[in-house]
Design a protein around this motif. Structure first.
Motif, mmCIF file in Angstrom:
data_model
loop_
_atom_site.group_PDB
_atom_site.id
_atom_site.type_symbol
_atom_site.label_atom_id
_atom_site.label_comp_id
_atom_site.label_asym_id
_atom_site.label_seq_id
_atom_site.Cartn_x
_atom_site.Cartn_y
_atom_site.Cartn_z
ATOM 1 N N ARG A 1 0.847 -1.045 -0.121
ATOM 2 C CA ARG A 1 0.059 0.074 0.037
ATOM 3 C C ARG A 1 0.960 1.300 0.080
ATOM 4 N NH1 ARG A 1 -3.734 -2.033 4.936
ATOM 5 N NH2 ARG A 1 -3.848 -4.237 4.130
ATOM 6 N N VAL A 2 1.942 0.915 0.871
ATOM 7 C CA VAL A 2 2.779 2.003 0.800
ATOM 8 C C VAL A 2 3.431 2.600 -0.774
ATOM 9 C CG1 VAL A 2 5.238 3.187 1.566
ATOM 10 C CG2 VAL A 2 3.542 1.913 3.121
ATOM 11 N N PHE A 3 4.057 1.530 -1.288
ATOM 12 C CA PHE A 3 4.313 1.331 -2.771
ATOM 13 C C PHE A 3 3.391 1.989 -3.668
ATOM 14 C CE2 PHE A 3 6.896 -2.789 -1.792
ATOM 15 C CZ PHE A 3 7.640 -2.034 -1.103
ATOM 16 N N THR A 4 2.003 1.677 -3.579
ATOM 17 C CA THR A 4 1.062 2.287 -4.514
ATOM 18 C C THR A 4 0.745 3.609 -4.220
ATOM 19 O OG1 THR A 4 -0.080 -0.195 -4.481
ATOM 20 C CG2 THR A 4 -1.358 1.838 -4.985
ATOM 21 N N ASP A 5 0.601 3.965 -2.687
ATOM 22 C CA ASP A 5 0.495 5.437 -2.540
ATOM 23 C C ASP A 5 1.599 6.374 -3.089
ATOM 24 O OD1 ASP A 5 -1.941 4.828 -1.239
ATOM 25 O OD2 ASP A 5 -0.815 4.767 0.762
ATOM 26 N N ALA A 6 2.809 5.734 -2.952
ATOM 27 C CA ALA A 6 4.046 6.726 -3.391
ATOM 28 C C ALA A 6 3.987 6.647 -4.874
ATOM 29 C CB ALA A 6 5.230 5.907 -3.057
ATOM 30 N N ALA A 7 3.544 5.825 -5.678
ATOM 31 C CA ALA A 7 3.301 5.647 -7.176
ATOM 32 C C ALA A 7 2.209 6.854 -7.559
ATOM 33 C CB ALA A 7 2.805 4.337 -7.459
ATOM 34 N N ARG A 8 1.188 6.715 -6.662
ATOM 35 C CA ARG A 8 0.050 7.676 -7.005
ATOM 36 C C ARG A 8 0.484 9.391 -6.707
ATOM 37 N NH1 ARG A 8 -3.139 5.631 -3.784
ATOM 38 N NH2 ARG A 8 -4.463 4.779 -5.159
ATOM 39 N N PHE A 9 1.396 9.662 -5.832
ATOM 40 C CA PHE A 9 2.056 10.782 -5.827
ATOM 41 C C PHE A 9 2.898 11.204 -6.729
ATOM 42 C CE2 PHE A 9 1.112 10.163 -0.886
ATOM 43 C CZ PHE A 9 0.798 11.491 -0.791
ATOM 44 N N ILE A 10 3.675 10.198 -7.426
ATOM 45 C CA ILE A 10 4.372 10.703 -8.601
ATOM 46 C C ILE A 10 3.372 11.232 -9.858
ATOM 47 C CG2 ILE A 10 5.745 9.647 -10.544
ATOM 48 C CD1 ILE A 10 7.324 8.218 -8.261
ATOM 49 N N LEU A 11 2.486 10.224 -9.910
ATOM 50 C CA LEU A 11 1.566 10.533 -11.187
ATOM 51 C C LEU A 11 0.557 11.680 -10.997
ATOM 52 C CD1 LEU A 11 0.429 7.028 -12.451
ATOM 53 C CD2 LEU A 11 2.146 8.470 -13.196
ATOM 54 N N GLN A 12 0.335 12.115 -9.571
ATOM 55 C CA GLN A 12 -0.514 13.219 -9.316
ATOM 56 C C GLN A 12 0.151 14.442 -8.835
ATOM 57 O OE1 GLN A 12 -3.728 11.324 -7.285
ATOM 58 N NE2 GLN A 12 -4.340 9.876 -8.798
ATOM 59 N N PRO A 13 0.906 15.146 -9.115
ATOM 60 C CA PRO A 13 1.780 16.224 -8.743
ATOM 61 C C PRO A 13 0.762 17.257 -8.309
ATOM 62 C CG PRO A 13 2.039 16.179 -11.038
ATOM 63 C CD PRO A 13 1.328 15.081 -10.861
ATOM 64 N N SER A 14 1.169 18.188 -7.305
ATOM 65 C CA SER A 14 0.433 19.181 -6.943
ATOM 66 C C SER A 14 1.481 20.049 -6.411
ATOM 67 C CB SER A 14 -0.670 18.792 -5.873
ATOM 68 O OG SER A 14 -0.183 18.567 -4.721
ATOM 69 N N ALA A 15 0.657 21.174 -6.160
ATOM 70 C CA ALA A 15 1.296 22.659 -5.475
ATOM 71 C C ALA A 15 2.245 22.126 -4.398
ATOM 72 C CB ALA A 15 0.718 23.836 -5.211
ATOM 73 N N ALA A 16 1.938 21.265 -3.523
ATOM 74 C CA ALA A 16 2.400 20.683 -2.226
ATOM 75 C C ALA A 16 2.948 19.625 -2.612
ATOM 76 C CB ALA A 16 1.446 20.406 -1.270
ATOM 77 N N ASP B 1 6.269 13.784 -5.720
ATOM 78 C CA ASP B 1 7.225 13.362 -4.880
ATOM 79 C C ASP B 1 6.728 12.043 -4.264
ATOM 80 O OD1 ASP B 1 9.155 12.785 -3.195
ATOM 81 O OD2 ASP B 1 8.792 14.805 -1.916
ATOM 82 N N PRO B 2 7.478 10.944 -4.619
ATOM 83 C CA PRO B 2 6.955 9.654 -3.707
ATOM 84 C C PRO B 2 7.160 9.699 -2.402
ATOM 85 C CG PRO B 2 8.932 9.349 -4.987
ATOM 86 C CD PRO B 2 8.620 10.630 -5.275
ATOM 87 N N TYR B 3 7.979 10.415 -1.834
ATOM 88 C CA TYR B 3 8.666 10.769 -0.373
ATOM 89 C C TYR B 3 7.449 11.620 0.193
ATOM 90 C CZ TYR B 3 12.571 8.694 -2.258
ATOM 91 O OH TYR B 3 13.459 7.683 -3.120
ATOM 92 N N ALA B 4 6.516 12.054 -0.119
ATOM 93 C CA ALA B 4 5.354 12.591 0.388
ATOM 94 C C ALA B 4 4.631 11.520 1.155
ATOM 95 C CB ALA B 4 4.548 13.577 -0.627
#
Length: 446
Positions: A40-55, A70-73
């Protein structure tokens, strides 16, 4: 009758596909999930990469204008960003895409293990085996049996189908070994650099790899003798080139990731693990001293304490635990047998030392050394009694620890001290098994 390798492969594929399909059915109906929380952590990190935002933007110093997040978000994501990139189809294709990738790596590992067994470990007289059909059939049957021990190992297929990425790393390690055994030094160096980028521990294999390459070079006549002769063997054009290519691959991958994702990549992937303080219980005896010295959250109400001495500061430092670990894992690499067929055994011993004395140890880490077990079994000379004793001790010390950990984790009982005692027993038991296997191993004469 032992089935053919093809049938073992088909059964392994079907088993993994069935477990992944079951995981989807089970997770949709049960509170206790089959899927590992890391997935789930991997999947969330992948989602953060594909869905950038101001933050949520890649914060690299050079390529931060890329439209990447940023996957480290994602808290607790402490892996290379390349892993999150590979798993981005989890978001737009299928949530179990990553599990199929990890399962496929399991199958790839089985293919490599079989190939190495047939061409390097079980081969005694290549010229005779080319014409003797009986020897060829016997060798393939043995290779199938040893490979099945890995492919049909419940720990192996359950970890990959639950969504752990270990099989991907192990594929890089096996590709490094395969290239070394086939004298493809540059390819081996690239895969070693890639493995070390993925997780830092494969760097220990560089020592035994350099020793092997040096012994096979034109300076192998210096193999025996004083320190000068040994240095002439180890330091030559081939070994220096291998080290430079491997280090260059590691630095290139790290440099690209740093250029895109910046300091969060450097910290979460590498620096965090240097000073990591994991007070949660795990097999390592280090967990209890860490738990006792873990900083209090309520610093205002805590009574003032005297400044710790330099000795106490050194003992409490997370870096202190690296010394016995690195001395043993690197030292055994230096003292290894400099032959191709014995290289898997050297890596097995190095990895065991690294895992046993690591400051954090979970069941997934056992895969790091179990990977080499099929290569060792043909050359282990021990009685059935001793073999069953090794298996019993290895399983028994884990079962003893897990039974006590259950009281702490699920029953809420204060059993920290007794759990620490069992962690010590775990280390002693694993050391005994390792020493027994080392004494029972028959080195291959080339």
């Amino acid at each position: 009758m032992i089935p053919s390798f093809k049938n073992v492969l088909y059964a392994s594929i079907a088993l993994r596909v069935a477990l992944i399909l079951y995981s989807e059915w089970h997770d949709a109906r049960s509170i206790v999930k089959y899927t590992d929380v890391d997935y789930r952590v991997f999947t969330d990190a992948a989602r953060f990469i594909l869905q950038p935002s101001a933050a949520n933007r890649a914060r690299g110093p050079i390529l931060n204008q890329l439209a990447l997040g940023d996957p480290y978000a994602r808290d607790t994501y402490r892996y290379t960003p390349l892993l999150a990139l590979i798993l981005t189809p989890n978001i737009f294709l299928h949530p179990s895409f990553g599990k199929y990738v990890f399962a496929a790596c399991d199958i790839l590992n089985g293919l490599i293990i079989y190939n190495v067994l047939v061409n390097h470990i079980l081969t005694t007289d290549p010229e005779q085996e080319k014409t003797d059909s009986t020897l060829i059939a016997k060798m393939k049957t043995q290779a199938t049996l040893y490979t099945a021990i890995h492919l049909l190992n419940p720990m192996v297929f359950s970890i990959s189908t639950r969504g752990s990425s270990e099989s991907l790393l192990l594929a890089f390690v096996l590709l490094t070994l395969h290239a070394l055994l086939n004298d493809r030094w540059t390819i081996a160096a690239i895969f070693l650099g890639l493995s070390t980028h993925w997780k830092i521990y494969p760097v220990i294999y560089g020592v035994s790899s350099v020793c092997l390459i040096g012994s096979l070079s034109s300076h192998s006549k210096h193999k025996s003798g004083d320190l000068t002769g040994w240095l002439k063997m180890v330091v030559n054009l081939r070994t220096v080139s291998f080290a430079l290519v491997s280090a260059g691959t590691f630095l290139l991958l790290g440099g690209i990731c740093y250029a895109i994702w910046g300091y969060p990549f450097l910290y979460e992937s590498y620096l965090y693990h240097l000073h990591r303080l994991d007070h949660r219980h795990n097999f390592s005896p280090y967990f209890y001293p860490t738990y006792l010295s873990y900083p209090s959250l309520d610093t205002q109400s805590a009574p003032p304490t005297a400044s710790p001495s330099a000795w106490n500061t050194m003992l409490e430092s997370p870096l202190t635990s690296f010394f016995p670990q690195l001395i043993l894992s690197l030292g055994t690499g230096l003292l290894s047998s400099y032959t191709k067929a014995d290289l898997p055994f050297s890596w097995f011993v190095q990895t065991c030392c690294f895992v046993i004395f690591n400051k954090v140890c979970t069941s997934q880490y056992f895969l790091w050394y179990l990977l080499f077990l099929p290569f060792l079994l043909p050359n282990l000379r021990m009685s059935r009694v001793k073999a069953f004793a090794c298996i019993g001790v290895w399983i028994g010390v884990q079962a003893s620890w897990l039974s006590e950990a259950y009281k702490l984790e699920f029953l809420g009982q204060d059993v920290f001290l007794s759990l620490w005692y069992r962690s010590l027993v775990y280390v002693i038991g694993n050391c005994w098994v390792l020493v027994t296997m080392m004494l029972s191993y028959k080195a291959v004469v080339e």
